[in-house]
Design an enzyme around this catalytic site. Structure first.
Site, mmCIF file in Angstrom:
data_model
loop_
_atom_site.group_PDB
_atom_site.id
_atom_site.type_symbol
_atom_site.label_atom_id
_atom_site.label_comp_id
_atom_site.label_asym_id
_atom_site.label_seq_id
_atom_site.Cartn_x
_atom_site.Cartn_y
_atom_site.Cartn_z
ATOM 1 N N HIS A 1 0.931 -1.154 0.002
ATOM 2 C CA HIS A 1 -0.156 0.052 -0.124
ATOM 3 C C HIS A 1 0.873 1.012 -0.043
ATOM 4 C CE1 HIS A 1 -3.728 -2.149 0.510
ATOM 5 N NE2 HIS A 1 -2.876 -3.359 0.990
ATOM 6 N N HIS B 1 -8.020 -6.918 1.835
ATOM 7 C CA HIS B 1 -7.234 -5.655 2.399
ATOM 8 C C HIS B 1 -7.994 -5.393 3.989
ATOM 9 C CE1 HIS B 1 -4.757 -2.478 3.825
ATOM 10 N NE2 HIS B 1 -5.585 -1.440 3.537
#
Ligand SMILES: [Zn+2]
Lengths: 262, 413
Positions: free
Chosen positions: A71, A81
């Site tokens: 990220h 995620h």
């Protein structure tokens, strides 16, 4: 006889009839990364370490070793995620359906509001007013929140105070509405996260992550050049790296913009 | 009295930078025993365990009673300058370049006569104080100071050869984001340093001492992230030839041993900032510093590592971090050898737990960042190479010297 004219499409790109706009920041070590409390796990920043540069370590060639968190930079968030998306099928970047990597985009211009208030939250009434002006948000589209945040220097861009980051984002109802009522493909921002800097104080905390990923939708963040896109009519090419069980990845995001609507 | 040194002028780019040379390094193995007291700033001489006689230079047996029971002991440092000579054309290149050079014989109150380099204010027959110093070859030599302070004493030409005094030197403090870095910047400025370059990683993140750092005169805030190759190399490209002293304050301190952690990310971050950060700085800044070891009043002079005393013996409560510090200590030893041809000092400043957030739960006594910074300046001004700051560091060091195995067991709790 093919129904789509792909060679015409290629010609339109070559001739400039379709503009290709780069929505990506350069992946670099000094680009701000999401900040977590120091006692918990941190994302590794971007590092570029030279292996050789036409020197004793490699006389005729230049190359680097790269390392970065999933990220970092302009990057893609997959459903896995967030905990809400952990049990969905095809929820990581390596199983992402390829047809989702090319999709239409609409742009919600929140520039004025973000200038007035760094903590600006995008709401359902705001989105409804947008639809009144520009028509219904199409199913399967990327919804891009334009704030011109990408034009700031890094300090103003991350905008950290002693109570955390102050950057704009969606509120919980708007996110739920986009995901459930409009069935979008994903949500993209210019800021470090799809959520507002103070999004941890909303209900639920981090509503963009919560609702997007819990419903199999995607996130794009750290986008730039959104001011070069039309409100409607562009197509995004957003293919994350095929990282095994990856929760996201830096990627190149390209927007195809027909000249007449640009 | 000593003439105060003048602020150095800018370099003449047409002139070749004088290459460093070293004083002769040959000594007996016995004489190597004086390196540790010189590095720590202690005045010690061989003393007979039978009859109590001090002697010098170090020998195998007591010259008074021939006993082999000889050990180094702290000795009174006062004496009389019994003879002096000014060498005008020395045969060694190092001394010839620095001629005339004064040396003399000091008769110590505790007995021995010692050949010493002389401060210019030492006069024949007057009382002097001796200290052991490390010269540019890393060997112990004796230096005689006047017994009472004289004006501009620290600016003495021969004394400055043995120290790394920050006066007029330009210093890079590698990480001024934390309290230790900020304190170091302030202490170095107060000690008369020229420009202090204050490295700040990730300048987009605000930090507590930022407003104060920005108001300090003669301080240049520079982007530096020791975890990033390019950041370190880019800064060295800009200011590498202007760094006379480097003080590495970058640290990533986290509690716990490897069993207390999930995965290796924190271990990696400790090594990335500590060990690899030190290696990156050394590769980027080391070669030009080594080449500038004799570059006038503001020659490159010292490389300062701030280390935990638990680099010597592991503190399991901070087990993984202690290990990273041990790696830095070993690399520091390697750097000493690497910097030797330039005559630079590698100064290891060992500290116990600091009075900072990452040692919040540790019991006192803790070392205040300002006290650590003062110790750094003191080490540079006195030409020390190993410094133990505060009660904990001194205690751990003493126990390490006495019995490392017992210390290991005791630290395990
Ligand atoms: Zn004896």
């Amino acid at each position: 006889m093919p129904t789509c004219d792909l060679s015409g499409f290629a010609e339109a790109i070559a001739s400039g009839e379709i503009d290709v706009v780069d929505l990506t920041f350069t992946l670099s070590p000094d680009f701000p990364v999401i900040v977590m409390p120091p006692e918990i796990g941190q994302s590794a920043p971007v590092r570029i370490e030279e292996i050789s540069r036409y020197d004793a370590a490699g006389p005729a060639w230049y190359w680097n070793n790269l390392s970065f968190g999933e990220h970092t930079g302009t990057h893609f968030d997959a459903p896995v995620h967030w905990y809400t998306g952990r049990d969905l099928p095809n929820n990581s970047v390596d199983t992402l359906p390829t047809r989702h990597m090319i999709a239409p985009a609409i742009v919600i211009d929140c520039t004025r509001e973000a200038v007035a208030d760094a903590d600006f939250l995008l709401t359902v009434p705001f989105l409804e007013r947008w639809e009144t002006a520009y028509g219904r948000i199409p199913v399967g589209a990327w919804v891009l929140m334009r704030t011109d945040w990408s034009k700031k220097d890094w300090r103003a861009y991350s905008n950290l105070g002693d109570d955390g980051a102050h950057t704009p984002g969606p509120d919980a109802a708007a996110m739920q509405w986009l995901v459930i009522e409009r069935d979008i493909l994903g949500f993209g921002t210019e800021t470090i996260g799809t959520d507002a800097g103070q999004g941890g104080h909303l209900d639920p905390p981090y509503p963009a992550h919560h609702f997007l990923h819990g419903n199999g939708k995607y996130g794009l963040q750290c986008l730039t050049n959104l001011d070069r896109l039309p409100v409607r009519g562009s197509v995004l090419v957003a293919a994350p790296l095929k990282v095994q069980r990856g929760s996201g990845s830096p990627l190149r995001v390209l927007a195809l913009v027909p000249k007449e609507v640009a | 009295m000593t003439d105060p040194i003048a602020p150095p002028r800018r370099k003449d780019p047409l002139k070749r930078t004088r290459q460093p040379t070293l004083p002769p390094a040959e000594r007996s193995r016995k004489a190597h025993g004086l390196i540790r007291p010189a590095a720590e700033g202690r005045f010690m001489l061989p003393r007979c365990g039978e009859c109590g006689t001090f002697h010098y230079p170090p020998r195998e047996a007591c010259p008074a009673c021939l006993s082999f029971n000889v050990k180094l002991a702290d000795a009174p440092a006062g004496g009389i300058l019994a003879s002096e000579t000014t060498i005008r054309v020395p045969s060694e290149v190092y001394f010839r370049e620095r001629a005339p050079w004064r040396a003399g014989i000091v008769t110590l109150d505790c007995g021995p006569a010692v050949i010493a380099h002389l401060h210019a204010d030492c006069t024949l027959g007057a009382r002097v104080t001796l200290s052991l110093q490390l010269d540019r070859s890393g060997q112990a030599v004796a230096f005689a100071h006047p017994a009472t302070r004289t004006p501009n004493m620290a600016d003495d030409r021969q004394w400055r050869e043995l120290t790394a005094d920050p006066k007029f030197r330009r210093v890079l403090v590698t990480d001024a984001r934390g309290p230790v870095g900020l304190a170091a910047v302030k202490a170095l400025k107060a000690a008369g340093a020229g420009t202090v370059f204050a490295g700040v990683p990730e300048q987009w993140k605000p930090f507590a001492g930022e407003a104060e750092l920005r108001t300090l005169e003669g301080v240049s805030i520079v982007p530096l992230d020791v975890r990033d190759d390019r950041s370190v190399r880019d800064l060295a490209a800009d200011i590498g030839a202007k760094v006379d002293i480097l003080v590495n304050t970058a640290a990533h301190i986290r509690p716990g041993g490897v069993l207390d952690r999930d995965g290796l990310n924190v271990v990696r971050e400790e090594l990335e900032t500590g060990y690899l950060g030190l290696a990156r700085l050394a590769q980027a800044f080391g070669p030009v510093m080594r080449a500038r070891g004799a570059d006038g009043v503001n020659s490159a002079a010292a490389w300062v590592n701030i280390l935990s005393v638990y680099a010597l013996a592991n503190l399991p409560a901070y087990g993984a971090w202690s290990a990273s510090q041990a790696a830095c200590l070993s690399l520091g030893q390697s750097l000493r050898a690497s910097f030797r041809p330039g005559g630079l000092k590698v100064v290891n400043v060992f500290t116990g737990p600091l009075d900072i957030e990452w040692f919040q739960t540790e019991p006192p006594p803790k070392v205040a960042p300002a006290a650590l910074a003062r110790a750094v300046v003191d080490a540079l001004q006195r030409g020390l190479e190993d410094v133990f700051v505060g009660d904990v560091a001194q205690d751990i060091h003493a126990r390490f010297i006495a019995d490392p195995k017992a210390l290991e067991r005791e630290l395990a709790g």
